[in-house]
Motif scaffolding. Structure first.
Motif, PDB file in Angstrom:
ATOM      1  N   ASP A  15       0.836  -1.203   0.000  1.00 28.80           N
ATOM      2  CA  ASP A  15       0.000   0.000   0.000  1.00 28.80           C
ATOM      3  C   ASP A  15       0.873   1.256   0.000  1.00 28.80           C
ATOM      4  O   ASP A  15       0.571   2.235  -0.682  1.00 28.80           O
ATOM      5  CB  ASP A  15      -0.915   0.027   1.224  1.00 28.80           C
ATOM      6  CG  ASP A  15      -1.980  -1.051   1.168  1.00 28.80           C
ATOM      7  OD1 ASP A  15      -2.393  -1.417   0.056  1.00 28.80           O
ATOM      8  OD2 ASP A  15      -2.398  -1.521   2.234  1.00 28.80           O
ATOM      9  N   ALA A  19       0.916   4.079  -2.892  1.00 33.95           N
ATOM     10  CA  ALA A  19       0.630   5.470  -2.532  1.00 33.95           C
ATOM     11  C   ALA A  19       1.771   6.388  -2.955  1.00 33.95           C
ATOM     12  O   ALA A  19       1.538   7.481  -3.471  1.00 33.95           O
ATOM     13  CB  ALA A  19       0.380   5.584  -1.030  1.00 33.95           C
ATOM     14  N   ALA A  20       3.018   5.944  -2.750  1.00 37.25           N
ATOM     15  CA  ALA A  20       4.173   6.764  -3.130  1.00 37.25           C
ATOM     16  C   ALA A  20       4.215   6.985  -4.637  1.00 37.25           C
ATOM     17  O   ALA A  20       4.450   8.099  -5.107  1.00 37.25           O
ATOM     18  CB  ALA A  20       5.463   6.105  -2.650  1.00 37.25           C
ATOM     19  N   GLY A  22       1.620   6.744  -6.698  1.00 32.78           N
ATOM     20  CA  GLY A  22       0.449   7.533  -7.050  1.00 32.78           C
ATOM     21  C   GLY A  22       0.583   9.002  -6.711  1.00 32.78           C
ATOM     22  O   GLY A  22      -0.014   9.858  -7.370  1.00 32.78           O
ATOM     23  N   ASN A  23       1.380   9.327  -5.696  1.00 36.77           N
ATOM     24  CA  ASN A  23       1.573  10.722  -5.305  1.00 36.77           C
ATOM     25  C   ASN A  23       2.685  11.417  -6.084  1.00 36.77           C
ATOM     26  O   ASN A  23       2.879  12.608  -5.946  1.00 36.77           O
ATOM     27  CB  ASN A  23       1.871  10.815  -3.803  1.00 36.77           C
ATOM     28  CG  ASN A  23       0.631  10.568  -2.988  1.00 36.77           C
ATOM     29  OD1 ASN A  23      -0.466  10.954  -3.377  1.00 36.77           O
ATOM     30  ND2 ASN A  23       0.795   9.918  -1.856  1.00 36.77           N
ATOM     31  N   HIS A  24       3.423  10.664  -6.864  1.00 39.65           N
ATOM     32  CA  HIS A  24       4.501  11.257  -7.655  1.00 39.65           C
ATOM     33  C   HIS A  24       3.884  12.066  -8.797  1.00 39.65           C
ATOM     34  O   HIS A  24       2.916  11.640  -9.419  1.00 39.65           O
ATOM     35  CB  HIS A  24       5.409  10.152  -8.206  1.00 39.65           C
ATOM     36  CG  HIS A  24       6.667  10.688  -8.790  1.00 39.65           C
ATOM     37  ND1 HIS A  24       6.730  11.177 -10.077  1.00 39.65           N
ATOM     38  CD2 HIS A  24       7.900  10.827  -8.270  1.00 39.65           C
ATOM     39  CE1 HIS A  24       7.950  11.590 -10.333  1.00 39.65           C
ATOM     40  NE2 HIS A  24       8.686  11.389  -9.247  1.00 39.65           N
ATOM     41  N   PRO A  25       4.427  13.248  -9.104  1.00 40.88           N
ATOM     42  CA  PRO A  25       3.809  14.102 -10.122  1.00 40.88           C
ATOM     43  C   PRO A  25       3.787  13.524 -11.534  1.00 40.88           C
ATOM     44  O   PRO A  25       3.008  13.971 -12.366  1.00 40.88           O
ATOM     45  CB  PRO A  25       4.639  15.385 -10.066  1.00 40.88           C
ATOM     46  CG  PRO A  25       5.872  15.061  -9.324  1.00 40.88           C
ATOM     47  CD  PRO A  25       5.579  13.872  -8.472  1.00 40.88           C
ATOM     48  N   ARG A  29      -2.092   7.518 -11.739  1.00 40.80           N
ATOM     49  CA  ARG A  29      -2.740   6.536 -10.877  1.00 40.80           C
ATOM     50  C   ARG A  29      -1.773   5.387 -10.611  1.00 40.80           C
ATOM     51  O   ARG A  29      -0.953   5.039 -11.446  1.00 40.80           O
ATOM     52  CB  ARG A  29      -3.985   6.005 -11.598  1.00 40.80           C
ATOM     53  CG  ARG A  29      -4.704   4.884 -10.920  1.00 40.80           C
ATOM     54  CD  ARG A  29      -5.927   4.437 -11.735  1.00 40.80           C
ATOM     55  NE  ARG A  29      -5.651   4.234 -13.147  1.00 40.80           N
ATOM     56  CZ  ARG A  29      -5.342   3.056 -13.695  1.00 40.80           C
ATOM     57  NH1 ARG A  29      -5.262   1.987 -12.959  1.00 40.80           N
ATOM     58  NH2 ARG A  29      -5.118   2.959 -14.982  1.00 40.80           N
ATOM     59  N   ARG A  51       1.455  10.154 -16.798  1.00 37.37           N
ATOM     60  CA  ARG A  51       0.731  11.262 -17.430  1.00 37.37           C
ATOM     61  C   ARG A  51       0.826  11.195 -18.960  1.00 37.37           C
ATOM     62  O   ARG A  51      -0.020  11.717 -19.667  1.00 37.37           O
ATOM     63  CB  ARG A  51       1.280  12.589 -16.937  1.00 37.37           C
ATOM     64  CG  ARG A  51       0.994  12.812 -15.474  1.00 37.37           C
ATOM     65  CD  ARG A  51       1.088  14.270 -15.100  1.00 37.37           C
ATOM     66  NE  ARG A  51       0.823  14.435 -13.687  1.00 37.37           N
ATOM     67  CZ  ARG A  51      -0.382  14.453 -13.141  1.00 37.37           C
ATOM     68  NH1 ARG A  51      -1.434  14.307 -13.875  1.00 37.37           N
ATOM     69  NH2 ARG A  51      -0.528  14.607 -11.836  1.00 37.37           N
TER      70      ARG A  51
END
Length: 130
Positions: A15, A19-20, A22-25, A29, A51
């Motif tokens: 998890d 999360a790490a 998913g939080n990266h610019p 997702r 992206r």
């Protein structure tokens, strides 16, 4: 800093990795995906979407680090461990006093109230990160 209850110390590695990512610019997702193995679902992969539209699937494997405890120690044992680390590092007078207080809190753990336990754990965490 507010003390974190001991129940929240449990680390869920996959998890945290999802999360790490998913939080990266650069990612839109990241989600855990399951793989059917021996009749049970295993969450052992992360699918990440960038992206730019690329999708990556990361297969995860975990193993305990050498020298790590297999079972979590009690909070009192953690206090003693931190106090021992402080005492073997040529401590200053204030560091020695902190270690002695941690040892006292550990020795009288069952007699201490929750706020004192939480504060002792916060002090131990702060000392561990130095």
């Amino acid at each position: 800093m507010e003390p974190v209850p001991a129940a929240e110390w449990v680390a869920y590695g996959w998890d945290a990795v999802a999360a790490a990512i998913g939080n990266h610019p650069h990612f839109v997702r990241a989600a855990l995906t399951s793989e059917r193995a021996f009749g049970t679902d295993r969450l052992d992969a992360i699918t990440a979407l960038t992206r730019t539209g690329n999708e990556y699937t990361l297969t995860l494997a975990g193993a305990p680090r050498p020298g790590c405890r297999k079972e979590p120690a009690s909070p009192a044992a953690d206090l003693v461990s931190v106090a021992d680390q402080v005492l073997i590092s040529d401590p200053s007078d204030s560091e020695r006093a902190t270690a002695e207080l941690l040892n006292y809190a550990a020795a009288t753990w069952d007699k201490q109230d929750l706020p004192l336990r939480q504060h002792a754990q916060a002090v131990a965490r702060a000392r561990r990160t130095r």
